[in-house]
Design a protein around this motif. Sequence first.
Motif, short mmCIF file in Angstrom:
data_model
loop_
_atom_site.label_atom_id
_atom_site.label_comp_id
_atom_site.label_asym_id
_atom_site.label_seq_id
_atom_site.Cartn_x
_atom_site.Cartn_y
_atom_site.Cartn_z
N SER A 33 0.86 -1.18 0.00
CA SER A 33 0.00 0.00 0.00
C SER A 33 0.90 1.23 0.00
N GLN A 68 -3.27 4.02 0.24
CA GLN A 68 -4.17 3.56 -0.81
C GLN A 68 -4.33 2.04 -0.73
N GLU A 69 -5.26 1.50 -1.50
CA GLU A 69 -5.46 0.06 -1.55
C GLU A 69 -4.17 -0.62 -2.02
N GLY A 70 -3.87 -1.78 -1.46
CA GLY A 70 -2.66 -2.50 -1.82
C GLY A 70 -2.67 -2.94 -3.27
#
Length: 73
Positions: A29, A33-35
């Motif tokens: 990430s 943020q989203e991985g």
Amino acid sequence: MAFKYELLESLGVLSESASGWTKELNIVSYNDQEGKYDLRQWAPDHEKMAKGITLTKEELVALRDLLNSLDLD
């Protein structure tokens, strides 16, 4: 704003250099943020990283399919 990353999951090591840096596929990430799937070299302590690439799941699947279609023998 400082650059922030979190290694969410280690998926595997592809190689290791004489200096101990490893080329790895991980889920990382960046800046909360989203991985994403991440392929790059990391220092042994994961405090430093080299340039690499990040991929969405869809991009990773497309890369897998492309690699599977290659004749690597």
